[in-house]
Design a protein around this motif. Structure first.
Motif, PDB file in Angstrom:
ATOM      1  N   GLU A  61       1.052 -13.917   5.076  1.00 18.80           N
ATOM      2  CA  GLU A  61       1.764 -13.012   4.175  1.00 18.80           C
ATOM      3  C   GLU A  61       0.909 -11.804   3.823  1.00 18.80           C
ATOM      4  O   GLU A  61       1.389 -10.661   3.799  1.00 18.80           O
ATOM      5  N   HIS A  62      -0.386 -12.013   3.572  1.00 19.41           N
ATOM      6  CA  HIS A  62      -1.285 -10.889   3.271  1.00 19.41           C
ATOM      7  C   HIS A  62      -1.436  -9.969   4.484  1.00 19.41           C
ATOM      8  O   HIS A  62      -1.510  -8.742   4.329  1.00 19.41           O
ATOM      9  N   VAL A  63      -1.459 -10.556   5.677  1.00 24.36           N
ATOM     10  CA  VAL A  63      -1.548  -9.730   6.894  1.00 24.36           C
ATOM     11  C   VAL A  63      -0.288  -8.875   7.048  1.00 24.36           C
ATOM     12  O   VAL A  63      -0.366  -7.681   7.378  1.00 24.36           O
ATOM     13  N   CYS A  64       0.868  -9.455   6.810  1.00 23.09           N
ATOM     14  CA  CYS A  64       2.123  -8.695   6.909  1.00 23.09           C
ATOM     15  C   CYS A  64       2.162  -7.574   5.882  1.00 23.09           C
ATOM     16  O   CYS A  64       2.568  -6.441   6.190  1.00 23.09           O
ATOM     17  N   LEU A  65       1.712  -7.870   4.656  1.00 22.26           N
ATOM     18  CA  LEU A  65       1.705  -6.837   3.621  1.00 22.26           C
ATOM     19  C   LEU A  65       0.759  -5.702   3.987  1.00 22.26           C
ATOM     20  O   LEU A  65       1.084  -4.520   3.800  1.00 22.26           O
ATOM     21  N   ALA A  66      -0.424  -6.039   4.525  1.00 16.83           N
ATOM     22  CA  ALA A  66      -1.370  -4.999   4.943  1.00 16.83           C
ATOM     23  C   ALA A  66      -0.791  -4.161   6.082  1.00 16.83           C
ATOM     24  O   ALA A  66      -0.928  -2.933   6.098  1.00 16.83           O
ATOM     25  N   ALA A  67      -0.111  -4.811   7.032  1.00 17.63           N
ATOM     26  CA  ALA A  67       0.475  -4.079   8.153  1.00 17.63           C
ATOM     27  C   ALA A  67       1.585  -3.154   7.673  1.00 17.63           C
ATOM     28  O   ALA A  67       1.681  -1.996   8.114  1.00 17.63           O
ATOM     29  N   PHE A  68       2.423  -3.610   6.756  1.00 20.45           N
ATOM     30  CA  PHE A  68       3.491  -2.762   6.238  1.00 20.45           C
ATOM     31  C   PHE A  68       2.919  -1.605   5.422  1.00 20.45           C
ATOM     32  O   PHE A  68       3.488  -0.498   5.407  1.00 20.45           O
ATOM     33  N   VAL A  99       7.323  -1.730  -0.350  1.00 23.92           N
ATOM     34  CA  VAL A  99       5.880  -1.917  -0.192  1.00 23.92           C
ATOM     35  C   VAL A  99       5.163  -1.769  -1.535  1.00 23.92           C
ATOM     36  O   VAL A  99       4.280  -2.572  -1.872  1.00 23.92           O
ATOM     37  N   LEU A 100       5.531  -0.774  -2.321  1.00 26.16           N
ATOM     38  CA  LEU A 100       4.830  -0.540  -3.582  1.00 26.16           C
ATOM     39  C   LEU A 100       5.079  -1.664  -4.589  1.00 26.16           C
ATOM     40  O   LEU A 100       4.180  -2.030  -5.353  1.00 26.16           O
ATOM     41  N   CYS A 101       6.313  -2.201  -4.599  1.00 26.40           N
ATOM     42  CA  CYS A 101       6.614  -3.254  -5.574  1.00 26.40           C
ATOM     43  C   CYS A 101       5.777  -4.505  -5.327  1.00 26.40           C
ATOM     44  O   CYS A 101       5.525  -5.280  -6.260  1.00 26.40           O
ATOM     45  N   ALA A 102       5.350  -4.713  -4.088  1.00 28.11           N
ATOM     46  CA  ALA A 102       4.543  -5.895  -3.787  1.00 28.11           C
ATOM     47  C   ALA A 102       3.168  -5.836  -4.451  1.00 28.11           C
ATOM     48  O   ALA A 102       2.506  -6.875  -4.593  1.00 28.11           O
ATOM     49  N   THR A 111       7.131 -15.663  -8.728  1.00 23.20           N
ATOM     50  CA  THR A 111       7.347 -16.152  -7.365  1.00 23.20           C
ATOM     51  C   THR A 111       8.751 -15.841  -6.868  1.00 23.20           C
ATOM     52  O   THR A 111       8.941 -15.453  -5.702  1.00 23.20           O
ATOM     53  N   THR A 112       9.741 -15.974  -7.736  1.00 19.00           N
ATOM     54  CA  THR A 112      11.126 -15.727  -7.319  1.00 19.00           C
ATOM     55  C   THR A 112      11.337 -14.265  -6.939  1.00 19.00           C
ATOM     56  O   THR A 112      11.924 -13.953  -5.895  1.00 19.00           O
ATOM     57  N   VAL A 113      10.858 -13.356  -7.786  1.00 19.85           N
ATOM     58  CA  VAL A 113      11.014 -11.930  -7.490  1.00 19.85           C
ATOM     59  C   VAL A 113      10.245 -11.554  -6.233  1.00 19.85           C
ATOM     60  O   VAL A 113      10.708 -10.749  -5.411  1.00 19.85           O
ATOM     61  N   LEU A 114       9.055 -12.142  -6.071  1.00 15.28           N
ATOM     62  CA  LEU A 114       8.257 -11.840  -4.879  1.00 15.28           C
ATOM     63  C   LEU A 114       8.969 -12.296  -3.610  1.00 15.28           C
ATOM     64  O   LEU A 114       8.954 -11.591  -2.594  1.00 15.28           O
ATOM     65  N   ARG A 115       9.625 -13.445  -3.645  1.00 14.30           N
ATOM     66  CA  ARG A 115      10.351 -13.917  -2.476  1.00 14.30           C
ATOM     67  C   ARG A 115      11.567 -13.045  -2.186  1.00 14.30           C
ATOM     68  O   ARG A 115      11.890 -12.763  -1.031  1.00 14.30           O
ATOM     69  N   LEU A 116      12.250 -12.612  -3.239  1.00 16.22           N
ATOM     70  CA  LEU A 116      13.386 -11.706  -3.028  1.00 16.22           C
ATOM     71  C   LEU A 116      12.914 -10.379  -2.455  1.00 16.22           C
ATOM     72  O   LEU A 116      13.600  -9.777  -1.614  1.00 16.22           O
ATOM     73  N   LEU A 117      11.743  -9.934  -2.903  1.00 18.52           N
ATOM     74  CA  LEU A 117      11.199  -8.690  -2.375  1.00 18.52           C
ATOM     75  C   LEU A 117      10.825  -8.849  -0.907  1.00 18.52           C
ATOM     76  O   LEU A 117      11.075  -7.953  -0.083  1.00 18.52           O
ATOM     77  N   ARG A 118      10.251  -9.963  -0.553  1.00 19.40           N
ATOM     78  CA  ARG A 118       9.927 -10.222   0.854  1.00 19.40           C
ATOM     79  C   ARG A 118      11.198 -10.339   1.685  1.00 19.40           C
ATOM     80  O   ARG A 118      11.229  -9.955   2.860  1.00 19.40           O
ATOM     81  N   LEU A 119      12.254 -10.876   1.074  1.00 18.90           N
ATOM     82  CA  LEU A 119      13.529 -10.958   1.781  1.00 18.90           C
ATOM     83  C   LEU A 119      14.115  -9.571   2.036  1.00 18.90           C
ATOM     84  O   LEU A 119      14.786  -9.346   3.042  1.00 18.90           O
TER      85      LEU A 119
END
Length: 302
Positions: A61-68, A99-102, A111-119
């Motif tokens: 997940e951290h790798v995906c966030l860094a790539a985005f 990206v910024l909201c993450a 956790t719920t908001v973070l998962r919705l944001l990833r979705l």
């Protein structure tokens, strides 16, 4: 002079980043990352996988966030010479917000908001699939017409539910015992599911129920649904026209310092033609009688 050097550096940075962003491998890589992010979300729904691979899932997940984050920085740098153009594109604003909201502490702690944001990152596939992007734009543009359809449908449901409660409430309280049950029954009948049983049950009560159900099916299942389809098709045509206009919009011309030598030669030729045209305008016309105009000696010497 420093201002010109800064502008030239921004133009060079924008040109190089644009070449990277518009490359096919870049789009394929980002699209693959989005699919990988979606796969990670699906894997986290299995408790056994989360218990065994919790550390690796967090790392992925951290790798995906860094790539985005790198992707959105490159997109911003591609508009270094025209920062305003980046914010004119709604998809750029959506990507930037996701990206910024993450990085917000409030979001990362929930956790719920973070998962919705990833979705929400999955929706970014529309950037790389033009047909999907057109459909999403059409859905958004059809919302005003859909709201009108919902108001008309709600009014129709309410009227028919009240009529059904009056005629069938005492004989069929399970389906028409209250306004809420009647609305739920008619809403399910809108899909024509169970319409045969409803008609047969209504005929046992009164023959006029055939007119009741026939008119309701005609209005709700045919007229209103066709109106909704027409609204969506119209919005789809408008979205296609908007997408075609956006893709055919010409790119702004480069700065004078970045023009090619051919462009300089064309500009010099145009200036020469303009100067020649001005000279021809200043030259007086010949006499109307056809006689030659005598030029003074001093002017001929010049």
């Amino acid at each position: 002079m420093p201002q010109q050097q800064f502008s030239r550096a921004r133009a060079v940075l924008a040109r190089r980043c644009t070449a990277v962003v518009q490359a096919r491998w870049f789009a394929v890589t980002v699209f693959s990352l989005i699919l990988a992010n979606a796969a990670l979300l699906g894997a986290e729904t299995y408790s056994g996988i989360v218990a065994a691979w919790h550390h690796w899932l967090r790392l992925a997940e951290h790798v995906c966030l860094a790539a985005f984050t790198v992707e959105i920085v490159l997109r911003l740098a591609a508009h270094a010479d025209r920062p305003g153009d980046f914010f004119k594109d709604p998809w750029n604003l959506f990507d930037l917000a996701v990206v910024l909201c993450a990085f917000l502490p409030v979001v990362r702690e929930n956790t719920t908001v973070l998962r919705l944001l990833r979705l929400a990152r999955v929706l970014r596939t529309a950037r790389f699939l033009p047909q999907l992007r057109i459909v999403l734009v059409a859905v958004v543009r059809s919302l005003p017409g859909t709201l009108s359809f919902l108001l008309v449908g709600a009014l129709l449901l309410y009227v028919y539910a009240m009529v059904g409660w009056v005629f069938f409430g005492s004989h069929d309280p399970e389906h028409y015992g209250s306004i809420g049950r009647a609305v739920l029954t008619l809403f399910l009948l809108m899909t024509l599911d169970g319409i045969g049983d409803a008609v047969h049950g209504g005929l046992d009560i009164s023959r006029w129920s055939l007119l009741y159900y026939g008119s309701y099916v005609l209005l709700a299942s045919f007229v209103l649904v066709n109106v909704l389809i027409g609204v969506v098709i119209t919005s789809l045509d408008e979205a296609r026209a908007m997408d075609g206009a956006a893709t055919s919009e010409p790119r702004p011309t480069a700065e004078p310092a970045e023009r090619s030598p051919l462009a300089h030669r064309i500009e010099e030729a145009r200036r020469a033609l303009d100067e020649l045209e001005r000279e021809l305008v200043r030259t007086p016309p010949p006499p109307a009688d056809g006689t030659r105009r005598r030029i003074p000696t001093a002017q001929r010497r010049e």
